[in-house]
Design an enzyme around this catalytic site. Structure first.
Site, short mmCIF file in Angstrom:
data_model
loop_
_atom_site.label_atom_id
_atom_site.label_comp_id
_atom_site.label_asym_id
_atom_site.label_seq_id
_atom_site.Cartn_x
_atom_site.Cartn_y
_atom_site.Cartn_z
N GLY A 38 -1.96 -6.45 4.05
CA GLY A 38 -0.52 -6.28 4.30
C GLY A 38 -0.13 -4.85 4.60
O GLY A 38 0.52 -4.55 5.59
N ARG A 39 -0.58 -3.92 3.74
CA ARG A 39 -0.15 -2.52 3.92
C ARG A 39 -0.88 -1.83 5.06
O ARG A 39 -0.60 -0.67 5.37
CB ARG A 39 -0.29 -1.76 2.61
CG ARG A 39 -1.64 -1.86 1.99
CD ARG A 39 -1.62 -1.54 0.51
NE ARG A 39 -2.91 -1.86 -0.11
CZ ARG A 39 -3.23 -3.05 -0.61
NH1 ARG A 39 -2.37 -4.05 -0.53
NH2 ARG A 39 -4.41 -3.27 -1.14
N GLU A 62 -0.58 0.79 -4.09
CA GLU A 62 -1.01 -0.62 -4.13
C GLU A 62 -2.51 -0.72 -3.81
O GLU A 62 -3.20 -1.59 -4.33
CB GLU A 62 -0.20 -1.49 -3.15
CG GLU A 62 -0.45 -2.97 -3.34
CD GLU A 62 0.57 -3.86 -2.61
OE1 GLU A 62 1.62 -4.18 -3.19
OE2 GLU A 62 0.29 -4.22 -1.46
N GLU A 105 10.68 -13.55 -1.75
CA GLU A 105 11.83 -12.83 -1.20
C GLU A 105 12.01 -13.16 0.28
O GLU A 105 13.12 -13.40 0.76
CB GLU A 105 11.63 -11.31 -1.33
CG GLU A 105 11.57 -10.78 -2.75
CD GLU A 105 10.15 -10.72 -3.31
OE1 GLU A 105 9.32 -11.59 -2.98
OE2 GLU A 105 9.88 -9.80 -4.11
N LYS A 156 4.93 -11.81 -10.39
CA LYS A 156 5.47 -12.85 -9.47
C LYS A 156 5.55 -14.19 -10.19
O LYS A 156 6.54 -14.91 -10.09
CB LYS A 156 4.54 -13.01 -8.27
CG LYS A 156 4.63 -11.94 -7.21
CD LYS A 156 3.79 -12.36 -6.00
CE LYS A 156 3.48 -11.20 -5.11
NZ LYS A 156 2.51 -11.52 -4.06
N HIS A 185 16.86 19.98 -2.71
CA HIS A 185 18.06 19.94 -3.56
C HIS A 185 17.98 18.79 -4.56
O HIS A 185 18.98 18.41 -5.15
CB HIS A 185 19.29 19.81 -2.67
CG HIS A 185 19.41 20.95 -1.71
ND1 HIS A 185 20.03 22.13 -2.02
CD2 HIS A 185 18.92 21.10 -0.45
CE1 HIS A 185 19.95 22.96 -0.99
NE2 HIS A 185 19.26 22.36 -0.02
N LYS A 234 2.49 -12.17 5.91
CA LYS A 234 1.08 -12.54 6.06
C LYS A 234 0.82 -13.91 5.42
O LYS A 234 0.23 -14.79 6.02
CB LYS A 234 0.19 -11.46 5.42
CG LYS A 234 -1.26 -11.79 5.49
CD LYS A 234 -2.13 -10.68 4.94
CE LYS A 234 -3.55 -11.20 4.81
NZ LYS A 234 -4.47 -10.23 4.26
O1 F6P Z 1 3.38 -6.68 -3.01
C1 F6P Z 1 2.42 -7.65 -2.82
C2 F6P Z 1 2.26 -8.04 -1.38
O2 F6P Z 1 1.31 -9.04 -1.33
C3 F6P Z 1 1.86 -6.87 -0.47
O3 F6P Z 1 0.52 -6.58 -0.50
C4 F6P Z 1 2.34 -7.36 0.84
O4 F6P Z 1 2.43 -6.33 1.78
C5 F6P Z 1 3.68 -7.95 0.46
O5 F6P Z 1 3.46 -8.53 -0.81
C6 F6P Z 1 4.22 -8.98 1.41
O6 F6P Z 1 3.32 -10.03 1.58
P1 F6P Z 1 3.46 -11.04 2.79
O7 F6P Z 1 3.28 -10.28 4.05
O8 F6P Z 1 2.39 -12.06 2.57
O9 F6P Z 1 4.83 -11.66 2.72
#
Ligand code: F6P
Length: 510
Positions: free
Chosen positions: A248-249, A334, A194, A475, A365, A188
């Site tokens: 995002g979620r 979250e 990452e 972060k 289990h 987003k």
């Molecule tokens: O974990 C934080 C967060 O901002 C989430 O809310 C989101 O889903 C994820 O990182 C990835 O964010 P992006 O889609 O901006 O890479």
């Protein structure tokens, strides 16, 4: 009576109900099963094994009225600003509407891909998509892909890359033919460390194998920040933008689901959205006492705040839904893991259980010992699929038999006065969700059910479920730590951190 009076009455009701068992509640109320079971197309949800009686439910519904839950949900669906801290609406319901403006580009792209109009290097047919994203840009698509990949048409496989651990991307790229692989960078913000780091590795991989221009053809961005995707050298026609107001979620339904539409096909993708839309309709049109997400949220509110059960186990008796608990962990924790209201005032009301889970029967289990005999009762969501598409009917029945057995064992227990080791206290609550089949439609409905439950629970606790400020501090510190590991200037920290940095740097230098 105002909402605070209702909360006080609920606290009193919790004391009273502790003197009764769930089993007894069935005896004293003949209507209980009907009142606490709701069926929709393809889904039956049974809340009757939760520990609440008619009076409690009445109070909870009263509280929901006082909190103006229905009005809030209408405002959310109509695009009013409900995410106050970010001054935005919450666009996930709009994202799955039939007339949404991102629907047509997705449909067209998928058609072109399947017809071989979109190809890889040298006109090679696309066989794989590498989907790079994390959090909401990963968990929903990965869950749905895992659940539905049997209905994949034609043969496009998706591999997911989320973690910054190079093992993740190395495994995903291993054995792939770069000429028949598309890389989707799903972010987003298009600035998640990452994702960008993995995207760079994938870009180099394409260009090293196929020549410098390959990444511009075979890399796509799915983002709400088209400018940053452009800066990453992704050409405009390969950018699928979605709206900033989709959290995002909650973003699965937007172009974040592009790899699903591409691998499962347009028809299955449409069915997934249709199932979620049917749940939206149900949410907005059904009275609260028969409204699945509202009832589920009220029960969670009750379990967390009055019965003082701070956790929740998610156990799908369906191997294909193994990732459900991970997706729900982000969705619930979250969204609702907060201690201040949407206007920044401290609150004691809990809106987020600690969510964990795994597929049944594996979970039996692993952690079920603690569910049956541990000192802290944990409400369980059992999710079953009545007819599966596998070819071993006895195993399907065995799964359902285990699901039913576990919920009985939790509720009824088994008294053994002679031997405390084999005594099962029982009286442990659960909800059972039975899907007729694991179709795209039913899965869409199930996921939307949990989304709405989460939002309603937040509203009951006056929390804003659509922001996530709590992830920011770590972060920022990670950037400084990386600088320290790279030997650059960065602030110094506590003694323990400094000792670990010294230890790591010493080992790296060897
Ligand atoms: O974990 C934080 C967060 O901002 C989430 O809310 C989101 O889903 C994820 O990182 C990835 O964010 P992006 O889609 O901006 O890479």
């Amino acid at each position: 009576m105002n909402e605070y009076d209702t909360l006080r009455r609920l606290a009193k009701a919790a004391k009273q109900i502790n003197a009764t068992s769930i089993n007894e509640l069935f005896v004293t109320d003949g209507e209980r099963l009907q009142e606490l079971t709701v069926s929709l197309r393809g889904m039956r949800v049974d809340f009757s094994r939760q520990k609440l009686d008619g009076e409690t439910l009445g109070l909870l519904l009263n509280y929901a009225e006082q909190r103006k839950v229905s009005k809030f949900l209408t405002q959310m669906a109509e695009g009013e600003i409900v995410n106050i801290s970010e001054n935005r609406p919450a666009g996930h319901i709009k994202a799955r509407k039939q007339n949404n403006k991102s629907a047509e580009p997705i449909r067209q792209f998928v058609t072109n891909l399947h017809q071989g109009v979109i190809t890889g290097f040298g006109g090679r047919r696309i066989s794989h998509i590498v989907h790079i994203g994390i959090g909401g840009s990963d968990l929903g698509p990965r869950l749905v892909y895992d659940a539905l990949k049997r209905s994949k048409e034609p043969a496009i496989n998706v591999r997911f890359v989320s973690n910054v651990d190079a093992a993740c991307i190395n495994d995903a790229l291993s054995g792939l033919d770069p000429a028949s692989t598309l890389v989707f960078v799903v972010s987003k913000s298009f600035s998640t460390a990452e994702t960008i780091s993995n995207a760079k590795i994938a870009r180099d991989w394409l260009n090293q194998h196929l020549g410098d221009n390959a990444s511009s053809k075979q890399m796509y961005a799915i983002t709400a920040n088209a400018e940053k995707a452009g800066d990453f050298d992704i050409r405009a026609k390969n950018i699928f933008a979605f709206e900033k107001d989709i959290g995002g979620r909650f973003s699965l339904w937007s172009s974040v689901g592009l790899s699903l539409a591409a691998s499962l096909g347009n028809a299955n993708w449409q069915q997934l959205l249709a199932g979620a839309r049917a749940m939206d309709q149900h949410l907005l049109q059904t009275p609260m006492s028969r409204n699945l997400p509202i009832l589920s949220a009220l029960i969670s509110f009750w379990n967390l705040n009055f019965l003082k059960m701070p956790a929740r186990a998610i156990v799908p008796y369906a191997h294909r839904l193994s990732l459900l608990s991970l997706w729900l962990q982000q969705l619930i924790m979250e969204s609702n893991g907060k201690s201040v209201t949407s206007t920044g005032k401290p609150t004691d009301l809990l809106a987020a259980p600690i969510v964990f889970g795994d597929a049944g029967t594996n979970a039996q289990h692993a952690f079920f010992q603690a569910l049956h005999q541990g000192p802290n009762p944990v409400p369980v969501d059992f999710i079953g699929v009545i007819k599966d598409a596998e070819n071993h009917p006895q195993q399907s029945k065995s799964l359902l038999a285990n699901l039913l057995a576990q919920s009985i064992a939790l509720m009824c227990g088994k008294q053994d006065l002679q031997n405390p080791q084999t005594n099962f206290p029982g009286d442990r609550p659960s909800t059972t969700i039975l899907l007729d089949e694991l179709t795209p439609f039913n899965l869409g409905g199930l996921l939307a059910f949990y989304e709405h439950e989460t939002v309603v629970l937040a509203h009951l606790c006056r929390i804003n479920p659509f922001d996530q400020w709590g992830v920011e501090l770590g972060k920022k510190l990670a950037v400084q730590m990386q600088n320290r590991l790279d030997g650059m200037e960065a602030p110094k920290y506590d003694m323990a951190t400094e000792a670990m940095l010294k230890h790591i740097n010493k080992k790296h230098d060897k």
